[in-house]
Motif scaffolding. Structure first.
Motif, PDB file in Angstrom:
ATOM      1  N   ILE A  22      10.323 -11.359 -11.038  1.00  0.00           N
ATOM      2  CA  ILE A  22      10.435  -9.934 -11.388  1.00  0.00           C
ATOM      3  C   ILE A  22       9.653  -9.085 -10.389  1.00  0.00           C
ATOM      4  O   ILE A  22      10.133  -8.042  -9.926  1.00  0.00           O
ATOM      5  CB  ILE A  22       9.956  -9.684 -12.838  1.00  0.00           C
ATOM      6  CG1 ILE A  22      10.951 -10.326 -13.797  1.00  0.00           C
ATOM      7  CG2 ILE A  22       9.815  -8.202 -13.129  1.00  0.00           C
ATOM      8  CD1 ILE A  22      10.715 -10.041 -15.236  1.00  0.00           C
ATOM      9  N   THR A  23       8.464  -9.549 -10.025  1.00  0.00           N
ATOM     10  CA  THR A  23       7.674  -8.809  -9.028  1.00  0.00           C
ATOM     11  C   THR A  23       8.455  -8.714  -7.718  1.00  0.00           C
ATOM     12  O   THR A  23       8.548  -7.645  -7.113  1.00  0.00           O
ATOM     13  CB  THR A  23       6.317  -9.519  -8.775  1.00  0.00           C
ATOM     14  OG1 THR A  23       5.724  -9.801 -10.042  1.00  0.00           O
ATOM     15  CG2 THR A  23       5.386  -8.676  -7.945  1.00  0.00           C
ATOM     16  N   GLY A  24       9.034  -9.851  -7.307  1.00  0.00           N
ATOM     17  CA  GLY A  24       9.821  -9.879  -6.068  1.00  0.00           C
ATOM     18  C   GLY A  24      10.993  -8.913  -6.130  1.00  0.00           C
ATOM     19  O   GLY A  24      11.265  -8.184  -5.170  1.00  0.00           O
ATOM     20  N   LYS A  40      17.316  -8.268  -8.999  1.00  0.00           N
ATOM     21  CA  LYS A  40      17.452  -6.925  -8.429  1.00  0.00           C
ATOM     22  C   LYS A  40      18.862  -6.382  -8.717  1.00  0.00           C
ATOM     23  O   LYS A  40      19.011  -5.245  -9.158  1.00  0.00           O
ATOM     24  CB  LYS A  40      17.199  -6.983  -6.906  1.00  0.00           C
ATOM     25  CG  LYS A  40      17.204  -5.622  -6.237  1.00  0.00           C
ATOM     26  CD  LYS A  40      16.050  -4.760  -6.721  1.00  0.00           C
ATOM     27  CE  LYS A  40      16.133  -3.333  -6.246  1.00  0.00           C
ATOM     28  NZ  LYS A  40      15.082  -2.504  -6.834  1.00  0.00           N
ATOM     29  N   VAL A  53      15.400 -13.667  -7.138  1.00  0.00           N
ATOM     30  CA  VAL A  53      14.885 -12.308  -6.890  1.00  0.00           C
ATOM     31  C   VAL A  53      16.058 -11.351  -6.679  1.00  0.00           C
ATOM     32  O   VAL A  53      16.118 -10.270  -7.278  1.00  0.00           O
ATOM     33  CB  VAL A  53      13.930 -12.313  -5.662  1.00  0.00           C
ATOM     34  CG1 VAL A  53      13.696 -10.897  -5.149  1.00  0.00           C
ATOM     35  CG2 VAL A  53      12.603 -12.962  -6.022  1.00  0.00           C
ATOM     36  N   PHE A  71      11.260  -6.183  -7.758  1.00  0.00           N
ATOM     37  CA  PHE A  71      10.863  -4.777  -7.662  1.00  0.00           C
ATOM     38  C   PHE A  71      10.281  -4.418  -6.290  1.00  0.00           C
ATOM     39  O   PHE A  71      10.006  -3.258  -6.022  1.00  0.00           O
ATOM     40  CB  PHE A  71       9.905  -4.422  -8.812  1.00  0.00           C
ATOM     41  CG  PHE A  71      10.667  -4.187 -10.080  1.00  0.00           C
ATOM     42  CD1 PHE A  71      11.203  -2.946 -10.368  1.00  0.00           C
ATOM     43  CD2 PHE A  71      10.910  -5.233 -10.960  1.00  0.00           C
ATOM     44  CE1 PHE A  71      11.940  -2.743 -11.512  1.00  0.00           C
ATOM     45  CE2 PHE A  71      11.658  -5.046 -12.104  1.00  0.00           C
ATOM     46  CZ  PHE A  71      12.181  -3.791 -12.388  1.00  0.00           C
ATOM     47  N   LEU A  72      10.120  -5.436  -5.451  1.00  0.00           N
ATOM     48  CA  LEU A  72       9.676  -5.148  -4.081  1.00  0.00           C
ATOM     49  C   LEU A  72      10.852  -4.781  -3.181  1.00  0.00           C
ATOM     50  O   LEU A  72      10.673  -4.202  -2.116  1.00  0.00           O
ATOM     51  CB  LEU A  72       8.933  -6.360  -3.499  1.00  0.00           C
ATOM     52  CG  LEU A  72       7.540  -6.640  -4.091  1.00  0.00           C
ATOM     53  CD1 LEU A  72       6.947  -7.898  -3.493  1.00  0.00           C
ATOM     54  CD2 LEU A  72       6.598  -5.456  -3.865  1.00  0.00           C
ATOM     55  N   LEU A  75      12.222  -1.707 -15.451  1.00  0.00           N
ATOM     56  CA  LEU A  75      11.278  -2.789 -15.755  1.00  0.00           C
ATOM     57  C   LEU A  75      11.391  -3.219 -17.226  1.00  0.00           C
ATOM     58  O   LEU A  75      11.266  -4.407 -17.544  1.00  0.00           O
ATOM     59  CB  LEU A  75       9.836  -2.333 -15.452  1.00  0.00           C
ATOM     60  CG  LEU A  75       8.759  -3.392 -15.647  1.00  0.00           C
ATOM     61  CD1 LEU A  75       8.966  -4.564 -14.692  1.00  0.00           C
ATOM     62  CD2 LEU A  75       7.368  -2.803 -15.434  1.00  0.00           C
ATOM     63  N   LEU A 103       7.392 -14.217 -13.713  1.00  0.00           N
ATOM     64  CA  LEU A 103       6.600 -13.076 -13.236  1.00  0.00           C
ATOM     65  C   LEU A 103       6.789 -12.872 -11.730  1.00  0.00           C
ATOM     66  O   LEU A 103       6.953 -11.746 -11.259  1.00  0.00           O
ATOM     67  CB  LEU A 103       5.115 -13.294 -13.547  1.00  0.00           C
ATOM     68  CG  LEU A 103       4.707 -13.110 -15.011  1.00  0.00           C
ATOM     69  CD1 LEU A 103       3.255 -13.503 -15.230  1.00  0.00           C
ATOM     70  CD2 LEU A 103       4.913 -11.658 -15.446  1.00  0.00           C
ATOM     71  N   LEU A 104       6.793 -13.998 -11.012  1.00  0.00           N
ATOM     72  CA  LEU A 104       6.960 -13.945  -9.559  1.00  0.00           C
ATOM     73  C   LEU A 104       8.313 -13.328  -9.189  1.00  0.00           C
ATOM     74  O   LEU A 104       8.412 -12.462  -8.302  1.00  0.00           O
ATOM     75  CB  LEU A 104       6.870 -15.377  -9.003  1.00  0.00           C
ATOM     76  CG  LEU A 104       6.734 -15.544  -7.501  1.00  0.00           C
ATOM     77  CD1 LEU A 104       5.380 -15.016  -7.035  1.00  0.00           C
ATOM     78  CD2 LEU A 104       6.865 -17.024  -7.110  1.00  0.00           C
TER      79      LEU A 104
END
Lengths: 401, 366
Positions: B318-320, B105, B101, B322-323, B122, B315-316
């Motif tokens: 990339i989502t992480g 980032k 993650v 962007f958090l 993204l 997916l997990l």
């Protein structure tokens, strides 16, 4: 060698090759008959200064007889097939029994045996049916019209597939380094020179695949990475041009492809002259009328010249198409896009296999013992042989599952 | 076709794998963290940290050598017992997920900073993840083959850059020596050793190696190469930029590279020689750890749908990524992660090795 082929008007052939019997028997075994030698004409493909000028013809008996003459060994084995429900085209798989990898031999045999078609017009149809991935831009078999190249491949443990009616013999398995190999490398006296030209070809490969994309990426997104003087020159050459750099690049690459196609369609001196004249006229007119910048002309021409350093036709064509892909990515995402496209190509090359042999062997997987006749050309009195196509000991077996 | 004959890896590739696995974003940013602790003595920290890294490499190889046919998750059960091994494995996966993650980032921020200032991050990240996913699906041998192809594009520009560095170093920036005592130097060394994230790949690569008895030297060469390049890098960063500027710069590695000028050379700026190896290193590391996390999930939870796991993990991550709200958060997480790395890459394997040696545990050769 050339004189020998010219003087000898008849070459012995194996009659069993025509009967469809005698599978897996020595090629030289059986009733021998004489067939007239078809005229040997040198062709443009794989021309060398030194080495045999003989080429395979469209007659499979003649082709196999050349091979049995060059390798009169009982280990030279022929596996015969009749492919095509309508044409019953004769296909012969040839290999050295004591050298070839049995796993690869049986795999090729199975793949050829599984071909279901009405007719086989050329060896390309066999190639398409037996290669691991026909979606891949990279050829996974090599084709050659040269008996010496075929002989060398057999000695390395590879397998040759002859198709009646086609002068192109399929050599498998094939790695990237086989496709970048030329007979000149082996026939050059000084290994340093041979290695130098081989290294130059790899550099040309990289230039052909990446230079236009890198140019578009740097000029469009990160011009600060250019040395200042070079940047001034590029800016000056583009001062009055109306199109963005990527449009110029695509136009130039398109023109080059058009000229290349023109030269193929009119394969005479007249065709070459017309192509040359029209190319020069277009470029000069384009630069002087400020349609295109001089920088992009230099880059596109350099990448075109470099692409001709790639000896294998199929690989060369693939690189030209890949060039459009890398330029598109660089246009959209700059250096980042260029890098991602390079990774995508690299990932594909790393995972691609030809009959179980990694496409990038012996560089990846690393086998320095094979570098002597792939990455470089080692100094040796005999033909260098490597382990690339040999089966490893059983303890090495591993399936990733 | 049973095409496994070439899937067994030569022990020498361990050197290449370690080099590529260790090079990532942190290689060009670690100077900031080490200098924060050790100031002008950062070079001593790197020397000490490098020695820790080399010792850790040796122990990891020795531990993995005992179980030549199993990876860490598999042989851990024999050493720690089923419940503890499960907890260690899950903790390792969570740690790797966190690492990935942060890596994503960092990559997205660097992409925005250097290459695509106006493109939503993204889009390039999804593109990046797509190619990573493609490679990871093919498995570890393909990833290692990828490393073998690209290692030259990574190492040669870095060596070139390292030579350029040395021409502009001002040695006054290294004085006074040890003026703040030994503790900051030790903290810097631990931080640096933690920045060598990726050494644990040794524990997972061993089942793929054809002759596990010959792995010590290549592994040490791999870590040693990275150590050498990072040592030159810290000398360059402190010697050229000075302590204060290293701490202010977002990317000290790149800032250092903008300064050397060599009259008579063909160019006057060499960021490109740093940029391409940097992207290559990040891509390779992400691909490797995406594979390890996906494979780990598959092994621990006995899931057979490999492609689905790789996609879900990507997916997990990339989502992480962007958090994480901003650069400050990312830097803070990275600093903490380097200390956590020390536990996972050094302390845990060392304890495991000691227990293994005491209880004389060994894997079978079957």
């Amino acid at each position: 060698m050339l004189d020998f082929f010219r003087k000898k008007k008849h070459i012995s052939i194996d009659k069993t090759a025509m009967s469809g019997e005698g599978n897996n028997k020595p090629c030289m075994e059986g009733e021998i008959t004489q067939v007239p030698l078809i005229d040997v004409t040198s062709r443009d493909l794989q021309q060398t200064l030194r080495g045999t000028k003989a080429r395979f013809s469209e007659n499979i008996d003649y082709n196999i007889s050349i091979l049995t003459h060059r390798l009169p060994s009982r280990e030279l084995l022929c596996q015969r097939f009749h492919i095509g429900t309508l044409s019953q085209t004769r296909v012969v798989m040839v290999y050295l029994g004591d050298t070839a990898n049995p796993g690869i031999v049986s795999e090729i045999k199975d793949r050829i045996g599984a071909i279901k078609t009405k007719t086989v017009m050329d060896s390309i149809y066999i190639e398409r049916n037996i290669e691991d991935s026909h979606i891949s831009p990279f050829p996974q078999v090599e084709t050659s019209q040269r008996p010496d190249v075929t002989e060398s491949a057999l000695l390395q443990g590879r397998i040759a597939v002859f198709v009646d009616g086609s002068p192109d013999v399929i050599l498998a398995p094939t790695t990237f380094f086989d496709l970048m190999d030329t007979p000149d490398d082996a026939y050059m006296r000084w290994p340093v020179a041979a290695s130098f030209y081989r290294a130059a070809r790899y550099i040309m490969f990289l230039i052909a695949a990446s230079l236009p994309a890198l140019y578009v990426a740097l000029t469009s997104y990160n011009p600060e990475m250019f040395p200042t003087k070079l940047l001034w020159l590029i800016v000056a050459s583009r001062e009055e041009t109306p199109f963005p750099i990527y449009i110029e690049a695509f136009i130039m690459m398109g023109i080059i492809e058009a000229i290349r196609m023109m030269m193929i369609r009119i394969p005479t001196q007249v065709g070459a002259t017309i192509a040359l004249l029209s190319g020069i006229t277009l470029v000069i007119a384009g630069i002087f009328s400020n349609f295109i910048g001089a920088g992009v002309v230099v880059i596109a021409t350099l990448s075109m010249i470099s692409s001709f350093g790639i000896p294998n036709f199929d690989l060369r064509i693939s690189i030209r198409i890949i060039q459009f892909f890398t330029v598109s990515m660089a246009t959209l995402f700059g250096i980042f896009g260029f890098a991602v496209s390079a990774f995508a190509i690299g990932a594909h090359m790393a995972s691609l296999k030809s009959f179980g042999i990694p496409f990038m062997a012996p560089l990846a997987p690393l086998e320095p013992s094979g570098w002597g006749h792939t990455v470089f050309r080692q100094s040796s009195e005999t033909m260098p042989l490597d382990e690339t196509y040999k089966p490893l000991p059983a303890k090495g077996d591993f399936d990733e599952g | 076709m049973r095409d496994s004959v070439k899937d067994k890896l030569d022990p020498r590739i361990l050197a290449i794998t370690i080099i590529v696995a260790l090079f990532e974003f942190e290689t060009f940013a670690f100077a900031k963290g080490v200098v924060k602790f050790a100031k002008q003595d950062a070079w001593i920290s790197v020397l000490l940290g490098g020695l820790i890294g080399l010792a850790g490499t040796f122990l990891l190889v020795k531990l993995a050598e005992r179980f030549p046919k199993e990876n860490f998750f598999q042989f851990n059960k024999k050493i720690w017992g089923q419940p503890l091994a499960f907890i260690i494995a899950v903790a390792s996966l969570v740690y790797w997920l966190g690492y990935l993650v942060i890596l994503y980032k960092d990559t997205s921020m660097a992409t925005e900073y250097f290459f695509l200032k106006r493109t939503p991050t993204l889009i390039p990240m999804a593109l990046f993840a797509g190619v990573v996913l493609w490679l990871a699906v093919y498995g570890l041998t393909s990833i290692v083959r990828f490393f073998q192809i690209f290692v030259w594009f990574l190492i040669l520009p870095l060596i070139f850059v390292s030579i350029l560095f040395l021409s502009a170093v001002d040695f006054k920036n290294f004085f006074p020596v040890m003026s703040h005592g030994i503790l900051p130097v030790i903290l810097g060394a631990v931080y640096y050793a933690g920045a060598l994230q990726g050494l644990e790949v040794i524990l997972f690569l061993m089942p793929f190696i054809s002759d596990t008895k010959k792995t010590v030297t290549p592994a040490l060469i791999g870590t040693g190469t990275v150590f050498l390049i990072t040592f030159v890098h810290i000398i360059g960063a402190v010697g050229i930029l000075g302590v204060e500027r290293v701490q202010k710069e977002v990317y000290p590695g790149v800032a250092t590279m903008t300064i050397p000028e060599i009259p008579g050379m063909m160019g006057d700026r060499y960021e490109l020689f740093l940029t391409l190896p940097w992207i290559t290193g990040v891509f390779a590391t992400i691909a490797l750890f995406t594979y390890l996390v996906s494979d780990g999930f598959g092994q621990i939870f006995n899931i057979k749908y490999k492609k689905a796991i790789v996609i879900a993990v990507s997916l997990l991550i990339i989502t992480g990524a962007f958090l994480i709200p901003n650069l400050a958060w990312a830097s803070m997480l990275r600093e903490n992660l380097n200390f956590i790395t020390f536990s996972f890459v050094y302390i845990l394997p060392i304890i495991t090795f000691i227990i293994t040696a005491i209880r004389k545990k060994r894997g079978t050769n079957e």
